[in-house]
Design a protein around this motif. Structure first.
Motif, PDB file in Angstrom:
ATOM      1  N   ILE A 108      37.366  29.179  31.009  1.00  0.00           N
ATOM      2  CA  ILE A 108      36.807  28.650  29.765  1.00  0.00           C
ATOM      3  C   ILE A 108      36.657  29.772  28.751  1.00  0.00           C
ATOM      4  N   SER A 109      36.434  29.395  27.495  1.00  0.00           N
ATOM      5  CA  SER A 109      36.072  30.334  26.437  1.00  0.00           C
ATOM      6  C   SER A 109      34.835  29.798  25.742  1.00  0.00           C
ATOM      7  N   ILE A 110      33.975  30.712  25.321  1.00  0.00           N
ATOM      8  CA  ILE A 110      32.749  30.343  24.618  1.00  0.00           C
ATOM      9  C   ILE A 110      32.564  31.230  23.403  1.00  0.00           C
ATOM     10  N   ALA A 114      26.137  37.631  21.090  1.00  0.00           N
ATOM     11  CA  ALA A 114      26.170  39.032  21.521  1.00  0.00           C
ATOM     12  C   ALA A 114      27.352  39.225  22.476  1.00  0.00           C
ATOM     13  N   PRO A 115      27.869  40.455  22.549  1.00  0.00           N
ATOM     14  CA  PRO A 115      28.990  40.686  23.463  1.00  0.00           C
ATOM     15  C   PRO A 115      28.548  40.576  24.920  1.00  0.00           C
ATOM     16  N   LEU A 116      29.454  40.118  25.767  1.00  0.00           N
ATOM     17  CA  LEU A 116      29.225  40.097  27.210  1.00  0.00           C
ATOM     18  C   LEU A 116      30.173  41.115  27.834  1.00  0.00           C
ATOM     19  N   THR A 117      29.745  41.732  28.913  1.00  0.00           N
ATOM     20  CA  THR A 117      30.500  42.820  29.534  1.00  0.00           C
ATOM     21  C   THR A 117      31.632  42.280  30.395  1.00  0.00           C
ATOM     22  N   ILE A 118      32.835  42.800  30.130  1.00  0.00           N
ATOM     23  CA  ILE A 118      33.997  42.417  30.929  1.00  0.00           C
ATOM     24  C   ILE A 118      33.733  42.797  32.388  1.00  0.00           C
ATOM     25  N   GLY A 119      34.019  41.852  33.277  1.00  0.00           N
ATOM     26  CA  GLY A 119      33.813  42.073  34.696  1.00  0.00           C
ATOM     27  C   GLY A 119      32.520  41.475  35.228  1.00  0.00           C
ATOM     28  N   ASP A 120      31.565  41.154  34.337  1.00  0.00           N
ATOM     29  CA  ASP A 120      30.303  40.548  34.788  1.00  0.00           C
ATOM     30  C   ASP A 120      30.537  39.118  35.252  1.00  0.00           C
ATOM     31  N   TYR A 121      29.744  38.707  36.243  1.00  0.00           N
ATOM     32  CA  TYR A 121      29.823  37.356  36.798  1.00  0.00           C
ATOM     33  C   TYR A 121      28.655  36.518  36.298  1.00  0.00           C
ATOM     34  N   PHE A 122      28.923  35.204  36.128  1.00  0.00           N
ATOM     35  CA  PHE A 122      27.896  34.269  35.706  1.00  0.00           C
ATOM     36  C   PHE A 122      27.999  32.972  36.497  1.00  0.00           C
ATOM     37  N   LYS A 123      26.838  32.493  36.930  1.00  0.00           N
ATOM     38  CA  LYS A 123      26.752  31.136  37.471  1.00  0.00           C
ATOM     39  C   LYS A 123      26.847  30.234  36.245  1.00  0.00           C
ATOM     40  N   CYS A 139      31.914  32.272  37.263  1.00  0.00           N
ATOM     41  CA  CYS A 139      32.942  32.770  36.340  1.00  0.00           C
ATOM     42  C   CYS A 139      32.781  34.271  36.144  1.00  0.00           C
ATOM     43  N   GLN A 140      33.891  34.914  35.790  1.00  0.00           N
ATOM     44  CA  GLN A 140      33.862  36.340  35.487  1.00  0.00           C
ATOM     45  C   GLN A 140      34.408  36.551  34.079  1.00  0.00           C
ATOM     46  N   VAL A 141      33.733  37.385  33.301  1.00  0.00           N
ATOM     47  CA  VAL A 141      34.180  37.694  31.938  1.00  0.00           C
ATOM     48  C   VAL A 141      35.496  38.462  32.026  1.00  0.00           C
ATOM     49  N   LEU A 152      34.013  35.910  20.850  1.00  0.00           N
ATOM     50  CA  LEU A 152      34.762  34.933  21.637  1.00  0.00           C
ATOM     51  C   LEU A 152      34.910  35.538  23.032  1.00  0.00           C
ATOM     52  N   VAL A 153      34.292  34.873  24.011  1.00  0.00           N
ATOM     53  CA  VAL A 153      34.268  35.386  25.376  1.00  0.00           C
ATOM     54  C   VAL A 153      35.092  34.460  26.263  1.00  0.00           C
ATOM     55  N   THR A 154      36.022  35.037  27.002  1.00  0.00           N
ATOM     56  CA  THR A 154      36.869  34.275  27.915  1.00  0.00           C
ATOM     57  C   THR A 154      36.444  34.578  29.343  1.00  0.00           C
ATOM     58  N   PHE A 155      36.320  33.513  30.130  1.00  0.00           N
ATOM     59  CA  PHE A 155      35.937  33.619  31.535  1.00  0.00           C
ATOM     60  C   PHE A 155      37.059  33.080  32.408  1.00  0.00           C
ATOM     61  N   GLU A 156      37.241  33.694  33.572  1.00  0.00           N
ATOM     62  CA  GLU A 156      38.125  33.160  34.608  1.00  0.00           C
ATOM     63  C   GLU A 156      37.237  32.664  35.736  1.00  0.00           C
TER      64      GLU A 156
END
Length: 192
Positions: A108-110, A114-123, A139-141, A152-156
């Protein structure tokens, strides 16, 4: 985990996402762990969607005379889905709410203030109301780009149930089909 070889396309669409930071000290949950984290409403919706898909698949194999029955069952299924979606929307959500901009079977993309750190995981709890989809995943940034409206933050997807991937793929195809119909209609209006 998803890789380049099993990536799905994404479609632009507005939806709600609730993100909760996944502690670095926690391992990536197994599918069973993910199922146990689902709320009662999410479990119900997932089970109903799975049963519906299996039933409709069997009914489609019947001849044309069953079309009225299939249409009626689709209507009944939609009513149940709408009620469950309403129940889910009333549940107290954990995490911070974000506006989703794109989704697909891989991620997904949101938009984030504020910026989110690449590599961080989120429930992540994803709610695509127009397509009656509600899922829980990890998901992981993978990207974070500055825009005029924030980031614009993209998650896998790092951990997601196969049935939820299937729901997202079907929903993305539905959204794409609606977009193509609208494009076709606007072209016809211009040419008239």
């Amino acid at each position: 985990m998803f890789t380049e070889s099993n990536a799905y396309f994404t479609v632009p669409h507005q939806f709600n996402v609730y993100l909760e930071t996944w502690p670095e000290s926690n391992a990536i949950p197994t599918e069973e762990d993910l199922r146990s984290m689902q709320s009662v409403g999410l479990k119900l919706l997932s089970e109903v969607k799975e049963l519906e898909a299996n039933c409709l698949l069997q009914l489609r194999q019947l001849d044309n005379e069953a079309k009225a029955v299939v249409d009626f069952l689709k209507l009944q299924s939609r009513k149940v889905d709408l009620v469950l979606q309403h129940v889910l929307e009333k549940e107290v959500q954990s995490g911070e709410r974000y506006q989703g901009t794109q989704f697909g079977g891989s991620g997904i993309s949101i938009v984030s203030p504020a910026p989110l750190t690449i590599g961080d995981y989120f429930k992540s709890s994803i709610y695509i109301s127009s397509e009656l989809v509600a899922i829980l995943c990890l998901c992981q940034v993978s990207q974070c780009q500055s825009t005029e409206n924030g980031y614009l933050v993209t998650f896998e997807f790092s951990q997601i149930l196969d049935s939820d991937v299937e729901q997202l793929v079907k929903a993305s195809l539905n959204v794409q089909q609606k977009m193509l119909k609208m494009r076709k209609q606007s072209r016809q209006q211009v040419s008239d």
